[in-house]
Scaffold this active site. Structure first.
Site, PDB file in Angstrom:
ATOM      1  N   CYS A  16       0.881  -1.173   0.000  1.00  0.00           N
ATOM      2  CA  CYS A  16       0.000   0.000   0.000  1.00  0.00           C
ATOM      3  C   CYS A  16       0.911   1.214   0.000  1.00  0.00           C
ATOM      4  O   CYS A  16       1.532   1.527   1.017  1.00  0.00           O
ATOM      5  CB  CYS A  16      -0.909   0.010   1.228  1.00  0.00           C
ATOM      6  N   CYS A  18      -0.733   4.341   2.299  1.00  0.00           N
ATOM      7  CA  CYS A  18      -0.813   4.274   3.769  1.00  0.00           C
ATOM      8  C   CYS A  18      -0.332   2.892   4.197  1.00  0.00           C
ATOM      9  O   CYS A  18       0.853   2.610   4.065  1.00  0.00           O
ATOM     10  CB  CYS A  18      -2.206   4.622   4.284  1.00  0.00           C
ATOM     11  N   SER A  19      -1.205   2.029   4.651  1.00  0.00           N
ATOM     12  CA  SER A  19      -0.739   0.709   5.077  1.00  0.00           C
ATOM     13  C   SER A  19      -1.890  -0.293   5.034  1.00  0.00           C
ATOM     14  O   SER A  19      -2.004  -1.138   5.908  1.00  0.00           O
ATOM     15  CB  SER A  19      -0.143   0.786   6.478  1.00  0.00           C
ATOM     16  N   CYS A  20      -2.756  -0.190   4.013  1.00  0.00           N
ATOM     17  CA  CYS A  20      -3.881  -1.117   3.876  1.00  0.00           C
ATOM     18  C   CYS A  20      -3.370  -2.554   3.876  1.00  0.00           C
ATOM     19  O   CYS A  20      -2.406  -2.873   3.190  1.00  0.00           O
ATOM     20  CB  CYS A  20      -4.627  -0.853   2.577  1.00  0.00           C
TER      21      CYS A  20
END
Lengths: 200, 97, 103
Positions: free
Chosen positions: A99, A102-104
């Protein structure tokens, strides 16, 4: 490094929580329950979904067609969770999930993301130099295998369904699931037989 | 190709040259107690329809650059959640300063 | 959800638009894809527009696609045949006219 939060941040969190509790917005037990629920999720769920897909063609179709429904069958509550997409590796196509924004991460079936998944280096490099990143994990793809980076930018969360390794004929679901690590489900690694077995 | 990265927002870091030559540090650590509690707080506030993950991201992305890079991952979340709760009038800035 | 205007196989261009530099914005289309050509792989469904959700505005559903991008137009490096698969909302995609697809 995962640097510990600074003391002033711990104090700031305490003040925010205290203010929210004082206003009747949240309760301490809300927080404890949410954390306990999140702590229960682990890559073992994703691993079992993969092992079952290697053994059962009907399950494989369900998993690829509707990952969230498949997760529900595993006893995972997907209510309120983003849809789960499953990416099928083949002999000529390998998937790697990142991702960049962000940090999905498919937390419902993999648990908390590790720190490296959230790092600026992984997020920046995986999409541009996936083979370089794979090499850092010691992951070598077969000649002729293409790499498809999946940048998880929106409403889905993505998990990889890797190829079943040769030499696992007749293995049980438990034995197969043990080969499927979190790194395999993200796509930075491939399932590997234990060295002793691989040498036979 | 230009050697200069195109303009991009602070969080939008896919392919940036500045990280090209830095190996990924294989830090496997799960969140610490602070991180897990911030994470839980976000979930509870979302379940109560008091914020969305999209709002969380917007307020993370709005953190000024020096602070953005000085904070840890869950410190950025905490900053964002605090901003949102003040923005929505749920708590006062002085309550959490 | 509204009817998808695009179908699997359609050639598209990601809009070369930069709302984040015109004012407060929350964008889920990565910078490295702006203005780049891709191909629709599948329709993922209708989802509330994150650009509105981020500001707690009414957020009508938009069609989300999985779009694949060949690597060379993004970065002129890496291995031929490798590509990048990304979720992109319809309002960020422009269809490429058929005559240009043939080129």
């Amino acid at each position: 490094m995962s640097t510990p939060a600074r003391p002033e941040s711990l104090a700031r969190l305490d003040r925010l929580v205290a203010a929210l509790i004082a206003k009747g917005i949240v309760t301490e037990s809300d927080l404890v329950e949410a954390q306990a629920r999140t702590d229960r999720a682990s890559p073992e769920v994703g691993a079992r979904m993969v092992a079952r897909a290697w053994l059962d063609p009907d399950w494989r179709r369900l998993l690829l067609g509707n990952g969230a429904e498949a997760a529900e069958h595993m006893g995972v509550s997907m209510a309120g969770a983003p849809p789960l997409g499953v990416l099928e590796d083949t002999a000529t196509l390998h998937h790697l999930v990142v991702c960049t924004l962000c940090s999905c991460y498919p937390r419902a079936v993999l648990g908390y993301p590790p720190s490296w998944y959230k790092s600026f280096e992984y997020r920046s490099r995986a999409v541009r130099d996936p083979r370089g990143v794979l090499a850092e994990w010691g992951t070598t793809l077969a000649a002729g295998c293409r790499v498809r980076v999946v940048d998880s930018t929106a409403d889905y969360r993505w998990m990889v369904l890797p190829m079943r390794p040769a030499g696992t004929e007749g293995w049980s679901e438990d034995q197969l699931a043990a080969l499927v690590t979190r790194d395999v489900l993200v796509g930075v690694a491939l399932p590997r037989l234990p060295v002793a077995l691989a040498a036979e | 190709m230009s050697e200069i990265d195109p303009q991009h927002a602070i969080h939008d870091i896919g392919g940036l040259s500045r990280f090209r030559c830095t190996p990924v540090e294989r830090d496997e650590a799960p969140p610490d107690g602070f991180g897990k509690r911030v994470d839980a707080l976000r979930q509870v506030l979302a379940a109560k329809k008091l914020m969305t993950v999209d709002e969380l991201r917007r307020c993370i992305e709005a953190i000024p650059e020096p602070e953005y890079f000085a904070l840890t991952y869950y410190e950025r979340w905490l900053t964002s959640i605090g901003t949102l709760m003040v923005e929505k009038g749920i708590v006062k800035a002085e309550d959490i300063a | 959800m509204s009817v998808p205007l695009l179908a699997p196989g359609d050639r598209v261009l990601v809009k070369d638009d930069w709302p984040e530099f015109r004012g407060p914005a929350h964008i889920r289309t990565p910078h490295y894809l702006r203005g780049k050509p891709g191909r629709v792989v599948r329709v993922l469904g209708g989802f509330a527009n994150p650009e509105d959700l981020a500001f707690a505005r009414p957020a009508p559903k938009r069609v989300l696609y999985h779009v694949v991008f060949e690597r060379p137009p993004l970065w002129h490096e890496g291995e031929a045949g490798d590509d990048v698969l990304v979720e992109i909302f319809e309002h960020w995609l422009q269809p490429v006219p058929a005559e240009r697809q043939a080129a």
